[in-house]
Design an enzyme around this catalytic site. Sequence first.
Site, PDB file in Angstrom:
ATOM      1  N   GLU A  81       0.774  -1.174   0.004  1.00 27.97           N
ATOM      2  CA  GLU A  81       0.105   0.098  -0.063  1.00 27.97           C
ATOM      3  C   GLU A  81       0.771   1.216   0.110  1.00 27.97           C
ATOM      4  O   GLU A  81       0.503   2.108  -0.714  1.00 27.97           O
ATOM      5  CB  GLU A  81      -1.120   0.022   1.265  1.00 27.97           C
ATOM      6  N   SER A 341     -27.394 -26.934  54.132  1.00 22.71           N
ATOM      7  CA  SER A 341     -26.666 -26.855  55.238  1.00 22.71           C
ATOM      8  C   SER A 341     -25.245 -26.148  55.094  1.00 22.71           C
ATOM      9  O   SER A 341     -24.361 -26.171  56.035  1.00 22.71           O
ATOM     10  CB  SER A 341     -26.305 -28.230  55.713  1.00 22.71           C
TER      11      SER A 341
END
Length: 769
Positions: A81, A341
Amino acid sequence: MKVKRIDKKTKILALLFFIPIIIVLLDFLFPLPQMKSFSKEIYAKDGTLLTAYLTEDDKWRMFTKLNEITPELKKAIIEKEDGWFYWHPGINPVSILRALYSNITKGETVSGASTITMQVARLLERKDRTYINKFAEMFRAIQLELHYTKEEILEMYLSLLPYGGNIEGVKAASYIYFNRPPDKLSLAQSIMLAVIPNNPNGLRIDTKVERAKTHRNFWIKNFINNEVFDQYDLKAALDEPVKPNRFRIPTSASHFCYFINQSHGEKRINTSLDLSIQTKAEDLLWNYVQRVYARGVTNGAVLIIDNKTLSVAAYCGSADFYNKEAFGQVNGIRGVRSPGSTLKPFLYAEAFNSGKYTPKMMLLDVPKDFSGYQPENFDYKFNGEVTNAFALGNSLNIPAARLLQDMGLSDFISILERGGFTEISSAKDKLGISLILGGCGVTLEELTRFYTAFANKGKLYPLNYLKDEKKNHKNEIQVFSEAAVYMVSEILSNLKRPDLPKDYINSTKLPKIAWKTGTSYGKRDAWAIGFNPNYTVGVWIGNFDGKGSPYLSGAEISVPLLFDLFNSVDYNHKDKWFTRLDNLLERKVCAETGLLPTKFCTSLTNDFYINKVSHNSYCNLHEEIFVNKDSSLEFCPNCLPSGKFVKAIYPHYQPELEMWFKENKVEYKKHPPHNPSCEMRFTDKGPVIISPSENYEYLVERNTQEEILLKAAPNAAIRTHYWYINSKFYMKSSPGDNIFFKPGEGKFLITCLDDKGRDESVTINVKYY
Ligand SMILES: [Zn+2]
Ligand SMILES: [Zn+2]
């Protein structure tokens, strides 16, 4: 013609001269457009992407740092690019002049002049390709260069590049097209990702694979000619096949990620989740639930916390997130359920912590009425009297309820409140003694976190969900002393327990852990929470629709999974255990009471005590009395026949226990009857109930707080009356006191017992209108 050209060149030169001033002015007048929003990404501790979410504009647009991609991808993009990217100020004057020249001489638009920075400007603000816009883009490019570093601009570019459809940026493309992070791409894949943005929809791998491959190979050949990469590697890349795939963005640890997404705002979140532990926990939970699915048990949740850092290592909110039938999308870690419990260890820790109790002290295990609440043990049996250690290890309900009453309900609730139990905190005014047996609501997260205090010297910290977080000492709460939690850990790691699965006894698979189980009322929830120095693991098994199952029991269903989890995530840590503090000592106590021995105590045992904290009470069970030679008569100092008596030791049981012995025909050493010829002999008959009257029928108005008076005649020789309702202990009183009882409907047997063991009963009938 010639004159015109000169005019243009002059204009350009003038423009170049004023450019710096113009740019500063324009930068002020036209600030840079807002950066686009990015997908939220959630990572495991090791950097693996757990999941990501679509942006508000429904894009897969994941912010990409340069260190997250292969060097080849970076190089291919720059080569392709903008070879001068690191050298130009946003625009490349040479390319522009060349483009202008071509444009003017040939009359065609050449786009090759766009630098990476200009492309970023275009990706941020899409505009038609006109001259004006081209200049605007150049201005934006310079502006970007002024505001950002080269690296930052390149990262924006990598994050915004289009890849077809709703895929933007190299990272999303890498996951969706190649099912891997962008730092694990091959050379051919890197080049492919550099090529697709040229024509994002025309070169999509999932739909246009052949065209994409042709373009890729065009550029590979170009790189071969320009010797950009190793020639050998490039030639190999030419032959690498491409498959027309579209993968899903990962969706690991769904419940965890959902929670993190809701609670954290950053675009990239590095969490504490340990993917290897998470995967093992998910597999074990899933397999486990498959095995019990047919028995009406369809779901479960697992939370694993690293005790050293308080980090969440694994978080499985359900057995299968995608199972709609079992409501897999409900998060079982944050759902409020009855704890059964599982709160009991906290109560015993409080009792030891206070110094009032030690593990070998006795608790009564005989029926009792707690203001209308009459708990039962899980096996519907009573043991008369048990040690604290036995009561906790065997999870007996009556001793726990009695202990809670003795320690104080509100004190215990405030410990739980400090420990972060929010549902308990908001409902505290409505909670009663049943709290200790599960009559309240907790989440697996709250419960598991509270258990980490046992592995952290009694200290509680906030949970950490993010990577590298350490214990938050600023928000540390010392809930219990180190000595108290050590005693509880010893009891909970004892293997002589009914909730140890039979397969595990004598098994080498048994990890050294302390654990507690819980089964909620109606068998709706089966819990097992375990810890060792390294991890605290919380397991919940049940159904999200709240249905119970006879198979839902903490011991039978959750403990095997808990053990499997420990064996899987913490294998080979059997030897390390908690170290005992210097102030936690051992002493001999009377085996019958757990209190300090007197000369009458015949059977002794070892018990822990906390130096300067635990009580120093002496055993008061054994009483020295005078009897005749065959122990058939008791004498008092007033009727001692000279020379015809001996001293003998007899136990002096609490009246409640003695009454239970009598009712249940338990053999115990009874005092012989008192010398009948003694003048001081008690001539009165025992308690006389004044209220209520025998066979009285009470009519009580519904929805009123009407109570029935319980009263017995005062007696100077008696100190205490013990009241029983339907043979369950209700409360004690001083003879002559007024005490009250709020009855339900039906028949009640009311008994008054005095401290000489004599009793009287009346029956009443209560009707509501
Ligand atoms: Zn004793
Ligand atoms: Zn006497």
